[in-house]
Design a protein around this motif. Structure first.
Motif, PDB file in Angstrom:
ATOM      1  N   LEU A 210      -2.876   1.847  17.314  1.00 59.24           N
ATOM      2  CA  LEU A 210      -1.454   1.730  17.021  1.00 59.24           C
ATOM      3  C   LEU A 210      -0.762   3.087  17.153  1.00 59.24           C
ATOM      4  CD1 LEU A 210      -1.633  -0.628  13.907  1.00 59.24           C
ATOM      5  CD2 LEU A 210      -0.666  -1.204  16.141  1.00 59.24           C
ATOM      6  N   GLY A 211      -1.406   4.133  16.622  1.00 59.88           N
ATOM      7  CA  GLY A 211      -0.824   5.468  16.720  1.00 59.88           C
ATOM      8  C   GLY A 211      -0.726   5.950  18.154  1.00 59.88           C
ATOM      9  N   ASN A 212      -1.772   5.720  18.931  1.00 58.05           N
ATOM     10  CA  ASN A 212      -1.755   6.130  20.333  1.00 58.05           C
ATOM     11  C   ASN A 212      -0.653   5.421  21.115  1.00 58.05           C
ATOM     12  OD1 ASN A 212      -3.889   7.905  20.072  1.00 58.05           O
ATOM     13  ND2 ASN A 212      -5.431   6.422  20.736  1.00 58.05           N
ATOM     14  N   ALA A 213      -0.514   4.110  20.857  1.00 52.86           N
ATOM     15  CA  ALA A 213       0.497   3.331  21.578  1.00 52.86           C
ATOM     16  C   ALA A 213       1.903   3.842  21.259  1.00 52.86           C
ATOM     17  CB  ALA A 213       0.374   1.854  21.216  1.00 52.86           C
ATOM     18  N   TRP A 214       2.146   4.157  19.987  1.00 52.72           N
ATOM     19  CA  TRP A 214       3.474   4.650  19.614  1.00 52.72           C
ATOM     20  C   TRP A 214       3.720   6.045  20.196  1.00 52.72           C
ATOM     21  CZ3 TRP A 214       7.811   2.673  18.588  1.00 52.72           C
ATOM     22  CH2 TRP A 214       8.832   3.402  17.987  1.00 52.72           C
ATOM     23  N   ASP A 259      -4.009  11.215  -5.168  1.00 54.94           N
ATOM     24  CA  ASP A 259      -3.025  12.151  -5.720  1.00 54.94           C
ATOM     25  C   ASP A 259      -2.822  13.370  -4.836  1.00 54.94           C
ATOM     26  OD1 ASP A 259      -2.686  10.522  -7.956  1.00 54.94           O
ATOM     27  OD2 ASP A 259      -4.299  11.517  -9.065  1.00 54.94           O
ATOM     28  N   ARG A 260      -3.605  13.485  -3.759  1.00 60.38           N
ATOM     29  CA  ARG A 260      -3.513  14.663  -2.893  1.00 60.38           C
ATOM     30  C   ARG A 260      -3.059  14.333  -1.482  1.00 60.38           C
ATOM     31  NH1 ARG A 260      -8.490  16.767  -2.074  1.00 60.38           N
ATOM     32  NH2 ARG A 260      -9.632  14.995  -2.959  1.00 60.38           N
ATOM     33  N   VAL A 261      -2.639  13.070  -1.271  1.00 54.82           N
ATOM     34  CA  VAL A 261      -2.109  12.696   0.043  1.00 54.82           C
ATOM     35  C   VAL A 261      -0.708  12.127  -0.124  1.00 54.82           C
ATOM     36  CG1 VAL A 261      -4.376  12.233   1.042  1.00 54.82           C
ATOM     37  CG2 VAL A 261      -3.114  10.381  -0.052  1.00 54.82           C
ATOM     38  N   ARG A 262       0.027  12.140   0.969  1.00 53.22           N
ATOM     39  CA  ARG A 262       1.397  11.640   0.954  1.00 53.22           C
ATOM     40  C   ARG A 262       1.610  10.720   2.152  1.00 53.22           C
ATOM     41  NH1 ARG A 262       7.035  15.158   1.122  1.00 53.22           N
ATOM     42  NH2 ARG A 262       8.441  13.375   1.212  1.00 53.22           N
ATOM     43  N   ILE A 263       2.229   9.578   1.904  1.00 54.92           N
ATOM     44  CA  ILE A 263       2.619   8.680   2.988  1.00 54.92           C
ATOM     45  C   ILE A 263       3.886   9.225   3.626  1.00 54.92           C
ATOM     46  CG2 ILE A 263       3.468   6.374   3.533  1.00 54.92           C
ATOM     47  CD1 ILE A 263       1.623   5.288   1.363  1.00 54.92           C
ATOM     48  N   LEU A 264       3.867   9.367   4.950  1.00 51.86           N
ATOM     49  CA  LEU A 264       4.981   9.977   5.660  1.00 51.86           C
ATOM     50  C   LEU A 264       5.991   8.928   6.109  1.00 51.86           C
ATOM     51  CD1 LEU A 264       3.033  12.503   7.915  1.00 51.86           C
ATOM     52  CD2 LEU A 264       3.799  12.775   5.543  1.00 51.86           C
ATOM     53  N   ASP A 265       7.232   9.331   6.152  1.00 49.27           N
ATOM     54  CA  ASP A 265       8.309   8.458   6.613  1.00 49.27           C
ATOM     55  C   ASP A 265       8.641   8.838   8.050  1.00 49.27           C
ATOM     56  OD1 ASP A 265      10.362   6.691   6.860  1.00 49.27           O
ATOM     57  OD2 ASP A 265      11.793   7.842   5.649  1.00 49.27           O
ATOM     58  N   ILE A 266       7.856   8.311   8.985  1.00 48.55           N
ATOM     59  CA  ILE A 266       8.052   8.592  10.406  1.00 48.55           C
ATOM     60  C   ILE A 266       8.528   7.315  11.087  1.00 48.55           C
ATOM     61  CG2 ILE A 266       6.924   9.224  12.573  1.00 48.55           C
ATOM     62  CD1 ILE A 266       5.102  11.038  11.023  1.00 48.55           C
ATOM     63  N   ASN A 270       5.016   2.408  10.899  1.00 49.66           N
ATOM     64  CA  ASN A 270       4.863   1.603   9.699  1.00 49.66           C
ATOM     65  C   ASN A 270       4.623   0.167  10.163  1.00 49.66           C
ATOM     66  OD1 ASN A 270       5.371  -0.044   7.367  1.00 49.66           O
ATOM     67  ND2 ASN A 270       6.325   1.741   6.415  1.00 49.66           N
ATOM     68  N   TRP A 271       3.348  -0.189  10.319  1.00 49.76           N
ATOM     69  CA  TRP A 271       2.994  -1.484  10.902  1.00 49.76           C
ATOM     70  C   TRP A 271       2.532  -2.441   9.813  1.00 49.76           C
ATOM     71  CZ3 TRP A 271       1.246   3.227  12.938  1.00 49.76           C
ATOM     72  CH2 TRP A 271       1.808   3.594  14.171  1.00 49.76           C
TER      73      TRP A 271
END
Length: 315
Positions: A210-214, A259-266, A270-271
């Motif tokens: 999915l990431g590669n396709a985007w 607690d040490r990662v963050r979901i990014l708003d890119i 967001n699939w």
């Protein structure tokens, strides 16, 4: 139909030889051979390819094995019901795809075992595309799958699932980009993300595809990639600042590193996905334990429902 012939069929397939099956059944090898021959004569086709070593079922043999296992399991259930058995007994084989593993961890499996103490529980883990053929052949009784967008269930289009399989959606999920919470600035576009090192699963993983396709759609590509073959290790490495990743939201919420990662708003990354329980329609005697699996997963998923997910998105 003689159940002893069906038992011999299963024993030969498991042992991959007539000699091994005879030892398991406490019979002579000629006796096992005769049972298989009688079954083949009744069906009208060979069930094993006798030119291969170890012995392998033919295509018809695989179909016969699926039906034999189901028939014997249903017969056991019939006998227990008539005899008034209080607790379900026998084997239960659950396929668990990597993407839903956190929702069926040690505590959840312990609850399942405590509810059905007389059931023999076997867990088979793998990718959904690996587990679905096992389910179709009757080698596992049910599977939990993280299914993709556009009607993908168990790695194939839902319309292509045979009628012998029954999918049930348990929870929604999302595939998102993640980064280390310790970073001062996070990428806000796919072009910015592609400039950073990426911690990704090997090629063939749905997340990476999915990431590669985007990225390709936006005329960029991930040029610095660290391949990791374990989802939990991927999250740990992202949390440690080794790079950015692409991950299921619920997996992140259940990770010790949450607690040490963050979901990014890119935008575009967001699939929508779904956690699905797929069972064999013929496994009526296993309905109670399969339903319990679904209940446990739904309860375990409560921590990562959308209202709780804001904790990960916060700066």
């Amino acid at each position: 139909m003689d159940t002893r012939e069906l038992e011999a069929l299963i024993a030969v397939a498991n042992a991959q030889s007539f000699h091994g099956a005879a030892s398991r059944l406490g019979l002579t090898q000629p006796a096992v051979t005769r049972r298989i021959q009688r079954l083949e004569q009744r069906i009208g086709t060979s069930l094993f390819d006798r030119t291969t070593k170890p012995l392998q079922p033919t295509s018809a043999g695989h179909r016969a094995l699926t039906e034999a296992r189901d028939l014997l399991r249903r017969l056991d259930g019939f006998n227990d019901t008539i005899a008034g058995a209080k607790n379900p007994q026998g084997p239960f084989r659950l396929g668990l795809s990597h993407g839903v593993a956190p929702l069926m961890a040690a505590s959840e499996l312990r609850e399942l075992h405590q509810t059905f103490p007389d059931m023999s529980l076997t867990i088979k883990s793998g990718w959904s595309s690996e587990l679905l053929p096992l389910l179709r052949r009757g080698e596992i009784d049910a599977m939990l799958s993280l299914d993709g967008p556009n009607g993908i269930v168990g790695g194939i289009q839902s319309r292509d699932l045979p009628t012998s399989l029954q999918p049930q959606t348990l929870l929604d999920d999302q595939i998102v980009a993640i980064g280390p919470k310790s970073a001062r600035h996070h990428p806000t576009t796919i072009a910015e993300l592609a400039k950073h090192p990426m911690v990704l699963m090997p090629e063939g993983c749905t997340f990476r595809a999915l990431g590669n396709a985007w990225a390709h759609k936006n005329d960029v590509e991930f040029t610095s990639v660290l391949e990791v073959s374990a989802l939990e290790l991927q999250i740990e490495m992202v949390a440690a600042g080794a790079g950015y990743g692409i991950m299921a939201r619920r997996f992140c919420m259940h990770s010790p590193a949450r607690d040490r990662v963050r979901i990014l708003d890119i935008p575009g990354m967001n699939w929508n996905m779904a956690i699905t329980l797929i069972r064999r329609a013929s496994n009526g005697d296993l309905c109670d334990i399969i339903d319990k699996v679904g209940d446990i997963v739904i309860k375990a998923g409560a921590i990562s429902n959308p209202d709780h997910a804001q904790l990960l998105s916060a700066s």
